[in-house]
Design an enzyme around this catalytic site. Structure first.
Site, PDB file in Angstrom:
ATOM      1  N   ARG A   1       0.883  -1.189   0.000  1.00  0.00           N
ATOM      2  CA  ARG A   1       0.000   0.000   0.000  1.00  0.00           C
ATOM      3  C   ARG A   1       0.901   1.214   0.000  1.00  0.00           C
ATOM      4  O   ARG A   1       1.720   1.397   0.898  1.00  0.00           O
ATOM      5  CB  ARG A   1      -0.918   0.015   1.223  1.00  0.00           C
TER       6      ARG A   1
ATOM      7  N   HIS B   1      -7.296   0.857  -6.626  1.00  0.00           N
ATOM      8  CA  HIS B   1      -7.525  -0.010  -5.452  1.00  0.00           C
ATOM      9  C   HIS B   1      -8.169  -1.302  -5.965  1.00  0.00           C
ATOM     10  O   HIS B   1      -9.332  -1.595  -5.709  1.00  0.00           O
ATOM     11  CB  HIS B   1      -8.418   0.705  -4.439  1.00  0.00           C
TER      12      HIS B   1
ATOM     13  N   GLN C   1      -9.908  -4.126  -3.691  1.00  0.00           N
ATOM     14  CA  GLN C   1     -11.198  -3.684  -3.142  1.00  0.00           C
ATOM     15  C   GLN C   1     -12.302  -3.876  -4.176  1.00  0.00           C
ATOM     16  O   GLN C   1     -13.353  -4.450  -3.894  1.00  0.00           O
ATOM     17  CB  GLN C   1     -11.091  -2.192  -2.765  1.00  0.00           C
TER      18      GLN C   1
ATOM     19  N   ASP D   1     -17.452   6.534  -1.509  1.00  0.00           N
ATOM     20  CA  ASP D   1     -16.169   6.489  -0.788  1.00  0.00           C
ATOM     21  C   ASP D   1     -15.956   7.887  -0.210  1.00  0.00           C
ATOM     22  O   ASP D   1     -16.676   8.839  -0.557  1.00  0.00           O
ATOM     23  CB  ASP D   1     -15.049   6.111  -1.788  1.00  0.00           C
TER      24      ASP D   1
ATOM     25  N   CYS E   1     -16.458   1.225   0.724  1.00  0.00           N
ATOM     26  CA  CYS E   1     -15.277   0.425   1.092  1.00  0.00           C
ATOM     27  C   CYS E   1     -14.784   0.705   2.509  1.00  0.00           C
ATOM     28  O   CYS E   1     -14.045  -0.108   3.067  1.00  0.00           O
ATOM     29  CB  CYS E   1     -14.162   0.663   0.090  1.00  0.00           C
TER      30      CYS E   1
ATOM     31  N   ARG F   1     -13.739  -9.355   1.573  1.00  0.00           N
ATOM     32  CA  ARG F   1     -12.358  -9.084   1.136  1.00  0.00           C
ATOM     33  C   ARG F   1     -11.455 -10.256   1.481  1.00  0.00           C
ATOM     34  O   ARG F   1     -10.549 -10.577   0.738  1.00  0.00           O
ATOM     35  CB  ARG F   1     -11.868  -7.777   1.754  1.00  0.00           C
TER      36      ARG F   1
HETATM   37  N1   CP Z   1     -11.298  -0.381   2.260  1.00  0.00           N
HETATM   38  C1   CP Z   1     -10.005  -0.423   2.647  1.00  0.00           C
HETATM   39  O1   CP Z   1      -9.085  -0.604   1.858  1.00  0.00           O
HETATM   40  O2   CP Z   1      -9.853  -0.244   3.984  1.00  0.00           O
HETATM   41  P1   CP Z   1      -8.473  -0.040   4.739  1.00  0.00           P
HETATM   42  O3   CP Z   1      -7.954   1.324   4.344  1.00  0.00           O
HETATM   43  O4   CP Z   1      -8.835  -0.105   6.188  1.00  0.00           O
HETATM   44  O5   CP Z   1      -7.524  -1.118   4.324  1.00  0.00           O
HETATM   45  N1  NVA Z   2     -10.113   6.478  -1.568  1.00  0.00           N
HETATM   46  C1  NVA Z   2      -9.713   6.097  -0.249  1.00  0.00           C
HETATM   47  C2  NVA Z   2      -9.902   4.633  -0.076  1.00  0.00           C
HETATM   48  C3  NVA Z   2      -9.546   4.108   1.261  1.00  0.00           C
HETATM   49  C4  NVA Z   2      -9.727   2.621   1.379  1.00  0.00           C
HETATM   50  C5  NVA Z   2      -8.269   6.511   0.003  1.00  0.00           C
HETATM   51  O1  NVA Z   2      -7.437   6.353  -0.889  1.00  0.00           O
HETATM   52  O2  NVA Z   2      -7.978   7.014   1.079  1.00  0.00           O
END
Ligand code: CP
Ligand code: NVA
Length: 309
Positions: free
Chosen positions: A108, A135, A138, A227, A267, A293
């Site tokens: 990440r 992502h 997800q 989101d 999400c 997930r």
């Molecule tokens: N939806 C998602 O990716 O959540 P986290 O940021 O908690 O991993």
């Molecule tokens: N769009 C959000 C998703 C988090 C899971 C971010 O990137 O922060």
């Protein structure tokens, strides 16, 4: 070697295979406890290294459970605890070291460029666990959830996104092309997808439409996705952005402009883009979405490790 970086780079057949495998595995382990291993222990002895440059609850825990349930293990790292990019260690060197110790790498990151550099130097598969532009884990899991609830292929459903043109939406756009579903995007003009994405969308103008009116976007939808308005990588004027999104808040009235049995998915984490009444209401399936997930990550891991049947 199979990486999982962007949905657009993975074949339709493989994406469908991942979903089918996840469905089968989920059914098969109904009576098993959380840490019991799937029959055959397909990833026995394998180690997934997870590295986070940003916060995560769901991605971190679901990957932990996923590899455990397949018989392997995981090591979770924060990038600032490593030499990465500081103290003279390049990403290339870190990539080679990770490839020596681990069998797969889930990352990440705050930089799409870093994903590309890791991909170049790793000799093990890399999974994008969220980057500024994508992502994918997800969204693939969300397709699984939609089909599980609606009991139909997603190609037969009308999907709506109300919210920012962020990483999750980019992956949803790629998914709409791969899985051939209708996608309406509802967002303020100023926050529409970039011209680059729009020119890509143009080729698929039959299935993707952008509206600057949330009601028009949601009309007749089977699923409404949303989101946070402010994503983790957002650097612009947050107050101003939130102001622009005010009329895009998902409330009961907006849900009522969709189909009667429309489902709401998000999400997480959430901000104030959705009313509590909707988020916790009968149309919402966000907890099932989060749980799934685990199941889909497992099949993504099997795909990357070359073990997907
Ligand atoms: N939806 C998602 O990716 O959540 P986290 O940021 O908690 O991993
Ligand atoms: N769009 C959000 C998703 C988090 C899971 C971010 O990137 O922060």
């Amino acid at each position: 070697m199979k990486h999982f970086i962007n949905l657009k780079d993975i074949s339709k057949t493989d994406l469908r295979k991942i979903i089918t495998d996840a469905k089968r595995r989920k059914n098969l382990r109904k009576k098993l406890n959380t840490l019991e291993i799937d029959k055959g222990s397909p990833l026995k002895g394998k180690m997934l290294v997870q590295m986070f440059e940003k916060a995560s609850s769901r991605t971190r825990i679901s990957f932990y459970l996923a590899i455990k349930q397949l018989g392997g293990g995981t090591l979770t790292l924060r990038s600032n605890e490593l030499h990465l990019g500081q103290g003279g260690e390049s990403i290339a060197d870190t990539a080679k070291i990770l490839s020596t110790y681990g069998d797969g790498f889930m990352f990440r990151t705050d930089s799409d460029k870093k994903v590309e550099i890791f991909k170049k130097y790793l000799t093990i598969p890399i999974i994008n666990g969220l980057s500024p532009s994508s992502h994918p884990t997800q969204v693939l899991s969300d397709i699984f959830t939609v089909e599980e609830i609606k009991k139909k292929p997603i190609s037969k459903l009308k999907i709506c996104w109300i919210g920012d043109s962020n990483n999750v939406l980019s992956s949803l756009i790629e998914a709409s092309v791969k899985f051939s579903f209708k996608l309406n995007i509802g967002c303020p003009k100023k926050y529409e997808p970039t011209n680059h994405i729009k020119s890509w969308i143009k080729k698929y103008s039959k299935i993707i439409d952008i509206y600057n009116d949330p009601k028009k976007a949601a009309k007749g939808a089977d699923v409404i996705f949303s989101d946070k308005v402010i994503s983790m990588h957002d650097k612009g004027n947050k107050k101003k952005k939130i102001q622009f999104f005010k009329k895009f808040k998902i409330n009961k009235k907006l849900i009522n402009s969709a189909k009667k049995n429309c489902i709401f998915l998000h999400c997480l984490p959430r901000g104030n883009e959705v009313d509590e009444e909707v988020f916790l209401g009968k149309n919402s399936h966000v907890w099932q979405q989060a749980l799934n997930r685990v199941h889909v990550q497992k099949s993504i891991l099997l795909y990357c490790f070359g073990k997907l049947r």
